[in-house]
Design a protein around this motif. Structure first.
Motif, PDB file in Angstrom:
ATOM      1  N   ALA A  58      61.844  38.281  40.416  1.00  0.00           N
ATOM      2  CA  ALA A  58      62.707  38.566  41.578  1.00  0.00           C
ATOM      3  C   ALA A  58      62.785  37.366  42.522  1.00  0.00           C
ATOM      4  O   ALA A  58      63.435  37.437  43.568  1.00  0.00           O
ATOM      5  N   GLY A  59      62.092  36.274  42.160  1.00  0.00           N
ATOM      6  CA  GLY A  59      62.159  35.063  42.981  1.00  0.00           C
ATOM      7  C   GLY A  59      61.218  35.086  44.177  1.00  0.00           C
ATOM      8  O   GLY A  59      61.354  34.280  45.098  1.00  0.00           O
ATOM      9  N   GLY A  60      60.234  35.982  44.159  1.00  0.00           N
ATOM     10  CA  GLY A  60      59.273  36.050  45.277  1.00  0.00           C
ATOM     11  C   GLY A  60      58.231  34.952  45.194  1.00  0.00           C
ATOM     12  O   GLY A  60      58.108  34.289  44.168  1.00  0.00           O
ATOM     13  N   PRO A  61      57.465  34.753  46.277  1.00  0.00           N
ATOM     14  CA  PRO A  61      56.382  33.760  46.252  1.00  0.00           C
ATOM     15  C   PRO A  61      55.381  34.098  45.142  1.00  0.00           C
ATOM     16  O   PRO A  61      55.107  35.280  44.905  1.00  0.00           O
ATOM     17  N   GLN A  62      54.858  33.066  44.493  1.00  0.00           N
ATOM     18  CA  GLN A  62      53.941  33.308  43.367  1.00  0.00           C
ATOM     19  C   GLN A  62      52.720  34.103  43.832  1.00  0.00           C
ATOM     20  O   GLN A  62      52.006  33.677  44.747  1.00  0.00           O
ATOM     21  N   PRO A  63      52.495  35.281  43.216  1.00  0.00           N
ATOM     22  CA  PRO A  63      51.340  36.080  43.638  1.00  0.00           C
ATOM     23  C   PRO A  63      50.046  35.540  43.039  1.00  0.00           C
ATOM     24  O   PRO A  63      50.068  34.618  42.228  1.00  0.00           O
ATOM     25  N   ALA A  64      48.936  36.127  43.445  1.00  0.00           N
ATOM     26  CA  ALA A  64      47.633  35.839  42.834  1.00  0.00           C
ATOM     27  C   ALA A  64      47.094  37.144  42.259  1.00  0.00           C
ATOM     28  O   ALA A  64      47.361  38.218  42.792  1.00  0.00           O
ATOM     29  N   LEU A  65      46.365  37.016  41.153  1.00  0.00           N
ATOM     30  CA  LEU A  65      45.799  38.208  40.507  1.00  0.00           C
ATOM     31  C   LEU A  65      44.295  38.253  40.746  1.00  0.00           C
ATOM     32  O   LEU A  65      43.623  37.235  40.624  1.00  0.00           O
ATOM     33  N   PHE A  66      43.777  39.430  41.069  1.00  0.00           N
ATOM     34  CA  PHE A  66      42.317  39.567  41.155  1.00  0.00           C
ATOM     35  C   PHE A  66      41.899  40.894  40.539  1.00  0.00           C
ATOM     36  O   PHE A  66      41.794  41.911  41.227  1.00  0.00           O
ATOM     37  N   PRO A  67      41.677  40.895  39.205  1.00  0.00           N
ATOM     38  CA  PRO A  67      41.225  42.133  38.562  1.00  0.00           C
ATOM     39  C   PRO A  67      39.834  42.507  39.052  1.00  0.00           C
ATOM     40  O   PRO A  67      38.948  41.667  39.078  1.00  0.00           O
ATOM     41  N   LEU A  68      39.680  43.743  39.495  1.00  0.00           N
ATOM     42  CA  LEU A  68      38.367  44.195  39.971  1.00  0.00           C
ATOM     43  C   LEU A  68      38.306  45.711  39.882  1.00  0.00           C
ATOM     44  O   LEU A  68      39.214  46.400  40.368  1.00  0.00           O
ATOM     45  N   ASN A  69      37.248  46.223  39.273  1.00  0.00           N
ATOM     46  CA  ASN A  69      37.033  47.667  39.255  1.00  0.00           C
ATOM     47  C   ASN A  69      36.251  48.047  40.513  1.00  0.00           C
ATOM     48  O   ASN A  69      35.082  47.690  40.653  1.00  0.00           O
ATOM     49  N   LEU A  70      36.884  48.758  41.413  1.00  0.00           N
ATOM     50  CA  LEU A  70      36.259  49.066  42.703  1.00  0.00           C
ATOM     51  C   LEU A  70      35.134  50.090  42.568  1.00  0.00           C
ATOM     52  O   LEU A  70      34.393  50.308  43.519  1.00  0.00           O
ATOM     53  N   GLU A  71      35.028  50.692  41.399  1.00  0.00           N
ATOM     54  CA  GLU A  71      33.934  51.645  41.206  1.00  0.00           C
ATOM     55  C   GLU A  71      32.614  50.911  40.963  1.00  0.00           C
ATOM     56  O   GLU A  71      31.549  51.398  41.323  1.00  0.00           O
ATOM     57  N   SER A  72      32.695  49.737  40.343  1.00  0.00           N
ATOM     58  CA  SER A  72      31.466  49.017  39.996  1.00  0.00           C
ATOM     59  C   SER A  72      31.333  47.695  40.745  1.00  0.00           C
ATOM     60  O   SER A  72      30.367  46.961  40.531  1.00  0.00           O
ATOM     61  N   ALA A  73      32.280  47.388  41.623  1.00  0.00           N
ATOM     62  CA  ALA A  73      32.262  46.089  42.313  1.00  0.00           C
ATOM     63  C   ALA A  73      30.985  45.933  43.137  1.00  0.00           C
ATOM     64  O   ALA A  73      30.504  46.889  43.739  1.00  0.00           O
ATOM     65  N   THR A  74      30.459  44.717  43.145  1.00  0.00           N
ATOM     66  CA  THR A  74      29.222  44.432  43.889  1.00  0.00           C
ATOM     67  C   THR A  74      29.524  43.441  45.007  1.00  0.00           C
ATOM     68  O   THR A  74      30.614  42.871  45.079  1.00  0.00           O
ATOM     69  N   GLU A  75      28.514  43.236  45.828  1.00  0.00           N
ATOM     70  CA  GLU A  75      28.633  42.285  46.929  1.00  0.00           C
ATOM     71  C   GLU A  75      29.102  40.917  46.423  1.00  0.00           C
ATOM     72  O   GLU A  75      29.919  40.252  47.067  1.00  0.00           O
ATOM     73  N   SER A  76      28.605  40.515  45.255  1.00  0.00           N
ATOM     74  CA  SER A  76      28.977  39.175  44.772  1.00  0.00           C
ATOM     75  C   SER A  76      30.451  39.141  44.348  1.00  0.00           C
ATOM     76  O   SER A  76      31.108  38.109  44.467  1.00  0.00           O
ATOM     77  N   ASP A  77      31.011  40.270  43.884  1.00  0.00           N
ATOM     78  CA  ASP A  77      32.454  40.305  43.583  1.00  0.00           C
ATOM     79  C   ASP A  77      33.275  40.133  44.870  1.00  0.00           C
ATOM     80  O   ASP A  77      34.259  39.396  44.910  1.00  0.00           O
ATOM     81  N   TYR A  78      32.874  40.861  45.914  1.00  0.00           N
ATOM     82  CA  TYR A  78      33.627  40.755  47.178  1.00  0.00           C
ATOM     83  C   TYR A  78      33.515  39.347  47.755  1.00  0.00           C
ATOM     84  O   TYR A  78      34.476  38.789  48.282  1.00  0.00           O
ATOM     85  N   ASN A  79      32.324  38.789  47.599  1.00  0.00           N
ATOM     86  CA  ASN A  79      32.119  37.443  48.093  1.00  0.00           C
ATOM     87  C   ASN A  79      32.975  36.441  47.314  1.00  0.00           C
ATOM     88  O   ASN A  79      33.599  35.544  47.899  1.00  0.00           O
ATOM     89  N   ALA A  80      33.026  36.628  45.981  1.00  0.00           N
ATOM     90  CA  ALA A  80      33.834  35.721  45.146  1.00  0.00           C
ATOM     91  C   ALA A  80      35.308  35.811  45.539  1.00  0.00           C
ATOM     92  O   ALA A  80      36.024  34.797  45.583  1.00  0.00           O
ATOM     93  N   LEU A  81      35.767  37.005  45.840  1.00  0.00           N
ATOM     94  CA  LEU A  81      37.162  37.171  46.265  1.00  0.00           C
ATOM     95  C   LEU A  81      37.399  36.442  47.587  1.00  0.00           C
ATOM     96  O   LEU A  81      38.397  35.725  47.746  1.00  0.00           O
ATOM     97  N   ALA A  82      36.460  36.599  48.527  1.00  0.00           N
ATOM     98  CA  ALA A  82      36.616  35.934  49.827  1.00  0.00           C
ATOM     99  C   ALA A  82      36.666  34.418  49.649  1.00  0.00           C
ATOM    100  O   ALA A  82      37.520  33.737  50.249  1.00  0.00           O
ATOM    101  N   VAL A  83      35.788  33.898  48.801  1.00  0.00           N
ATOM    102  CA  VAL A  83      35.766  32.446  48.568  1.00  0.00           C
ATOM    103  C   VAL A  83      37.087  31.995  47.947  1.00  0.00           C
ATOM    104  O   VAL A  83      37.690  31.001  48.366  1.00  0.00           O
TER     105      VAL A  83
END
Ligand code: NDP
Length: 257
Positions: free
Chosen positions: A60-85
């Motif tokens: 559709a010509g939108g700005p290039q998105p970013a993908l972050f696959p994550l299962n929120l049922e098993s996500a840990t502090e280090s996953d959230y931290n990796a996303l923030a980084v």
């Protein structure tokens, strides 16, 4: 519907993270935000579904998105931290967070509600929203106009028989949103925090909850976007601590001071 018409570039240059972006309302929101100029970060548990939305935004010509696959049922502090980084490295800030992903769980009397399902629903609908929001706050502070949106439901305001963990999780979501909004108000920060109740919307979750309903009688995700655009965009600046119906009859005049 919430009575608001967003300018076509209302989210230009904003970076917005959407959870559950691969399907239903989250997918509609990601595409809609991109159409209004936002760079979207698509978070969800099924990579294939996220890729479909990614491709649709690009086509559709939108700005290039970013993908972050994550299962929120098993996500840990280090996953959230990796996303923030990753967000900090790639974008330097976050302007919007839409906590949308949820599980319906079981429609069952509380007396026999399966404990395992209760825990799954609470983990995804409440604990993960809290953890993600907590880890995103430092990045939201780097934005000039940050907005956090949680997703509630009518059963998060008035309990209903058999809605069990889902209803309790949506009450908790309302509480989380109000508490955070009040905290950030007290410290005079400009981060606004609000809840959206989408109302009956044609998605997989709705079909599971109401198998006898004709889907074609319901609005689709795209139809309910005016409120999402309002709360993510500059016109809602200063509006915080609200819980608003996407399919209600209100308009910005009811909320803007
Ligand atoms: P859907 O079930 O259609 O979509 C939910 C999304 O959340 C999917 O993308 C799903 O991913 C994702 N998700 C579920 N579990 C996880 C997990 N463990 N980790 C990461 N992502 C996950 O629901 P809706 O679009 O209908 O609902 C969106 C929001 O709106 C929810 O918060 C819901 O409670 C709320 N709501 C919806 C209403 C409606 O009528 N539709 C009414 C009131 C509130 P995947 O596709 O991979 O399963």
């Amino acid at each position: 519907m919430f009575n608001y018409s967003a300018p076509s570039d209302s989210l230009k240059d904003r970076v917005i993270l959407v959870t559950g972006a691969g399907d239903g309302i989250g997918a509609a929101a990601a595409e809609c935000f991109a159409r209004h100029g936002a760079t979207t970060i698509l978070l969800g548990r099924t990579v294939k579904k996220l890729e479909v939305i990614y491709d649709r935004i690009e086509a559709a010509g939108g700005p290039q998105p970013a993908l972050f696959p994550l299962n929120l049922e098993s996500a840990t502090e280090s996953d959230y931290n990796a996303l923030a980084v990753a967000i900090e490295e790639n974008f330097g800030r976050l302007d919007g967070l839409l906590n949308n992903a949820s599980l319906l769980g079981s429609l069952t009397p509380l007396e026999i509600y399966p404990l395992e399902v209760w825990n799954q629903v609470m983990q995804v609908n409440v604990n993960a929203s809290f953890a993600l929001t907590r880890f995103m706050l430092p990045l939201l502070r780097l934005s000039s106009d940050p907005s956090i949106v949680f997703t509630t439901s009518s059963v998060g305001r008035k309990g209903r028989a058999y809605w069990g963990a889902y209803a309790a999780s949506k009450f908790a979501t309302e509480g989380l949103s109000q508490t955070l909004s009040d905290e950030l108000n007290t410290t005079q920060e400009n981060i606004r925090v609000n809840c959206i109740n989408p109302g009956a919307t044609r998605t997989r979750m709705r079909a599971m909850a109401y198998p006898g309903e004709k889907p074609e009688t319901l609005p689709g995700g795209t139809d309910i976007m005016p409120l999402y655009l309002y709360l993510m965009g500059p016109d809602s600046r200063g509006v915080t601590g609200q819980s608003i119906d996407a399919q209600g009859e209100k308009s910005p005049a009811d909320y803007n001071a």
